[in-house]
Motif scaffolding. Sequence first.
Motif, PDB file in Angstrom:
ATOM      1  N   VAL A   1      17.138 -11.659   9.325  1.00  0.00           N
ATOM      2  CA  VAL A   1      18.404 -11.584   9.110  1.00  0.00           C
ATOM      3  C   VAL A   1      18.695 -12.375   7.716  1.00  0.00           C
ATOM      4  N   ASN A   2      19.358 -11.221   6.995  1.00  0.00           N
ATOM      5  CA  ASN A   2      19.868 -11.405   5.634  1.00  0.00           C
ATOM      6  C   ASN A   2      18.624 -11.618   4.386  1.00  0.00           C
ATOM      7  N   THR A   3      17.342 -11.017   4.804  1.00  0.00           N
ATOM      8  CA  THR A   3      16.265 -11.195   4.072  1.00  0.00           C
ATOM      9  C   THR A   3      16.309  -9.708   3.169  1.00  0.00           C
ATOM     10  N   GLY A   4      16.258  -9.727   2.082  1.00  0.00           N
ATOM     11  CA  GLY A   4      16.309  -8.647   1.336  1.00  0.00           C
ATOM     12  C   GLY A   4      14.777  -7.843   1.248  1.00  0.00           C
ATOM     13  N   GLN A   5      13.716  -8.488   0.772  1.00  0.00           N
ATOM     14  CA  GLN A   5      12.613  -7.901   0.735  1.00  0.00           C
ATOM     15  C   GLN A   5      11.595  -8.927   0.959  1.00  0.00           C
ATOM     16  N   VAL A   6      10.372  -8.299   1.764  1.00  0.00           N
ATOM     17  CA  VAL A   6       9.288  -9.154   2.300  1.00  0.00           C
ATOM     18  C   VAL A   6       8.011  -8.719   1.915  1.00  0.00           C
ATOM     19  N   ILE A   7       6.950  -9.566   1.913  1.00  0.00           N
ATOM     20  CA  ILE A   7       5.785  -9.169   1.722  1.00  0.00           C
ATOM     21  C   ILE A   7       5.096  -9.233   2.803  1.00  0.00           C
ATOM     22  N   LEU A   8       3.986  -8.087   3.249  1.00  0.00           N
ATOM     23  CA  LEU A   8       3.294  -8.070   4.389  1.00  0.00           C
ATOM     24  C   LEU A   8       2.022  -8.388   3.927  1.00  0.00           C
TER      25      LEU A   8
ATOM     26  N   CYS B   1      12.345  -4.686  14.490  1.00  0.00           N
ATOM     27  CA  CYS B   1      12.898  -5.917  13.463  1.00  0.00           C
ATOM     28  C   CYS B   1      12.634  -5.342  11.988  1.00  0.00           C
ATOM     29  N   PHE B   2      11.870  -4.300  11.815  1.00  0.00           N
ATOM     30  CA  PHE B   2      11.329  -4.022  10.573  1.00  0.00           C
ATOM     31  C   PHE B   2      12.309  -2.657  10.101  1.00  0.00           C
ATOM     32  N   GLU B   3      13.001  -2.192  10.956  1.00  0.00           N
ATOM     33  CA  GLU B   3      13.908  -1.034  10.703  1.00  0.00           C
ATOM     34  C   GLU B   3      14.701  -1.262   9.428  1.00  0.00           C
ATOM     35  N   GLN B   4      15.316  -2.377   9.209  1.00  0.00           N
ATOM     36  CA  GLN B   4      16.186  -2.659   8.157  1.00  0.00           C
ATOM     37  C   GLN B   4      15.587  -3.711   7.045  1.00  0.00           C
ATOM     38  N   THR B   5      14.281  -3.605   7.083  1.00  0.00           N
ATOM     39  CA  THR B   5      13.493  -4.411   6.182  1.00  0.00           C
ATOM     40  C   THR B   5      12.874  -3.838   5.349  1.00  0.00           C
ATOM     41  N   GLN B   6      13.077  -4.044   3.988  1.00  0.00           N
ATOM     42  CA  GLN B   6      12.362  -3.599   2.996  1.00  0.00           C
ATOM     43  C   GLN B   6      11.136  -4.317   2.561  1.00  0.00           C
ATOM     44  N   LEU B   7       9.942  -3.734   2.499  1.00  0.00           N
ATOM     45  CA  LEU B   7       8.659  -4.256   1.939  1.00  0.00           C
ATOM     46  C   LEU B   7       8.691  -4.074   0.526  1.00  0.00           C
ATOM     47  N   ARG B   8       8.084  -5.106  -0.181  1.00  0.00           N
ATOM     48  CA  ARG B   8       7.751  -5.196  -1.637  1.00  0.00           C
ATOM     49  C   ARG B   8       6.573  -4.550  -1.970  1.00  0.00           C
TER      50      ARG B   8
ATOM     51  N   THR C   1       4.814 -14.121  -7.109  1.00  0.00           N
ATOM     52  CA  THR C   1       6.046 -13.545  -6.385  1.00  0.00           C
ATOM     53  C   THR C   1       6.756 -14.548  -5.517  1.00  0.00           C
ATOM     54  N   HIS C   2       7.911 -14.195  -5.286  1.00  0.00           N
ATOM     55  CA  HIS C   2       8.772 -15.526  -4.553  1.00  0.00           C
ATOM     56  C   HIS C   2       9.214 -14.902  -3.184  1.00  0.00           C
ATOM     57  N   GLU C   3       8.894 -13.754  -2.720  1.00  0.00           N
ATOM     58  CA  GLU C   3       9.441 -13.230  -1.511  1.00  0.00           C
ATOM     59  C   GLU C   3       8.847 -13.889  -0.085  1.00  0.00           C
ATOM     60  N   PRO C   4       9.563 -13.848   0.969  1.00  0.00           N
ATOM     61  CA  PRO C   4       8.665 -14.340   2.148  1.00  0.00           C
ATOM     62  C   PRO C   4       7.727 -13.578   2.606  1.00  0.00           C
ATOM     63  N   VAL C   5       6.626 -14.181   3.012  1.00  0.00           N
ATOM     64  CA  VAL C   5       5.270 -13.336   3.248  1.00  0.00           C
ATOM     65  C   VAL C   5       5.207 -13.386   4.885  1.00  0.00           C
ATOM     66  N   ILE C   6       4.972 -12.361   5.455  1.00  0.00           N
ATOM     67  CA  ILE C   6       4.769 -12.098   6.935  1.00  0.00           C
ATOM     68  C   ILE C   6       3.259 -12.037   6.997  1.00  0.00           C
ATOM     69  N   ILE C   7       2.545 -13.010   7.417  1.00  0.00           N
ATOM     70  CA  ILE C   7       1.091 -12.744   7.897  1.00  0.00           C
ATOM     71  C   ILE C   7       0.727 -11.838   9.076  1.00  0.00           C
ATOM     72  N   ALA C   8       0.342 -10.661   8.586  1.00  0.00           N
ATOM     73  CA  ALA C   8       0.270  -9.605   9.819  1.00  0.00           C
ATOM     74  C   ALA C   8      -1.297  -9.731  10.495  1.00  0.00           C
ATOM     75  N   THR C   9      -1.458 -10.845  10.887  1.00  0.00           N
ATOM     76  CA  THR C   9      -2.593 -11.103  11.840  1.00  0.00           C
ATOM     77  C   THR C   9      -2.716 -12.364  12.895  1.00  0.00           C
ATOM     78  N   LEU C  10      -3.255 -12.023  13.820  1.00  0.00           N
ATOM     79  CA  LEU C  10      -3.415 -12.826  14.843  1.00  0.00           C
ATOM     80  C   LEU C  10      -4.948 -13.190  15.133  1.00  0.00           C
ATOM     81  N   LEU C  11      -5.759 -12.438  15.037  1.00  0.00           N
ATOM     82  CA  LEU C  11      -7.268 -12.709  15.225  1.00  0.00           C
ATOM     83  C   LEU C  11      -7.716 -13.561  14.102  1.00  0.00           C
ATOM     84  N   HIS C  12      -7.195 -13.278  13.011  1.00  0.00           N
ATOM     85  CA  HIS C  12      -7.729 -14.054  11.520  1.00  0.00           C
ATOM     86  C   HIS C  12      -6.691 -14.872  11.170  1.00  0.00           C
ATOM     87  N   ALA C  13      -6.007 -15.548  11.876  1.00  0.00           N
ATOM     88  CA  ALA C  13      -4.644 -16.284  11.395  1.00  0.00           C
ATOM     89  C   ALA C  13      -4.892 -17.387  10.416  1.00  0.00           C
ATOM     90  N   ASP C  14      -5.948 -18.395  10.966  1.00  0.00           N
ATOM     91  CA  ASP C  14      -6.518 -19.475   9.989  1.00  0.00           C
ATOM     92  C   ASP C  14      -6.695 -18.977   8.893  1.00  0.00           C
TER      93      ASP C  14
END
Length: 384
Positions: free
Chosen positions: A314-321, A336-343, A371-384
């Motif tokens: 919510v109210n997040t402009g850009q994110v890094i995946l 949730c990604f429909e209105q989200t822009q990836l940098r 970079t300063h955008e929020p980062v979404i870490i897209a893994t569960l298998l290798h989360a550590d």
Amino acid sequence: MRSAATLSPQPHRACGACGATGNTVCHRQRFIVPEGYPLPNHYDIVLCRRCGFVYADPAATQRDYDRFYCEWSKYDDSATATGSGLSPYDAARLSTTASDIARALPSRAASILDGGCATGGLLTALRDQGFTAVAGVDPSPRCAAACRERGFEAYVGSIASAPEHMPKFDCVVFSHVLEHVYDIPAFFAAARRLLAPGGYLYLETPDATRYDDYLYAPFQEFNTEHINHFSPRALENAARHFGFQPVLVEQKILRTAEDTLYPAVFGLFRDHGGVADDRPVVCDQELPPKIAAYIRHSDAIMEKINHHLSGKLVNTGQVILWGAGQLAMKLLALPCFEQTQLRAVVDNNPVLRGKTLAGAPIVGPKEMEGTHEPVIIATLLHAD
């Protein structure tokens, strides 16, 4: 997720285990794929009403999958993919497979071809077991070159387009290959052409009856590459259907990381001269309810992820995946990604560098400095 009731009931791909058509759709899987990706961005998961086999029905051809493994293969890079035997867990997995082959084959002098050899990890494990006549074939020229650097004969080609000058082998191995194959009848026909008379076929795949028991990431096995979901019964049904008689069919558990286990099924089958088993197909009663549970539980996890990310974005402009793999391609299809822009999308796989995903460039980790955008870490298998 779209309900099965709204989907087309007539897939165009027949059951690879028994040949039946007009089967039941039980799930639709969607992806956001990189630009130029050779494989479809969605498919239906289908249940065979005759034998109980479960498989994907993508709008694709075998040529599309061959192109994917030739041009987009993640197995080229030994540091970031399995099949090389360089990591302790990968080495242990390949050693177990070589040991299973060794105890089932009658002679260490048997010539063996590893189909889909990647960079030669299984060839090395077979050599360690005492087999002296081993070779590989892989769609990726880079994988074949890596095998040659390790001292093995290696050919470039898919199982369906193997070079004509290849010799016949006493045993052809397909370890975690058959789940990737679109044209299963052509696969078995091509395998037979590479076998000496009375030769053996070793098949190993993920065990779909236990997906739900080892569910670390939602729809992990419903990915763009895995389009056939075998149980022990399905593996035996398919082999018999194409004239291969079972010598043994077993299940096992592989450790792929310190805290990650992976269920597999494998079998050794002897060529029966192309004569299909005329006994009635034994319907798999175990696989369909196991797959239904896997779908249900994966759906629940995806819903939780979508709810969590919706609040965070919510109210997040850009994110890094961070990550451009199979989970990332599924997450990007969430509402949730429909209105989200990836940098940018960050990934270690060199094959993906310079490509785009959801309109964002795929870059290496070092390019994210500053970079300063929020980062979404897209893994569960290798989360550590």
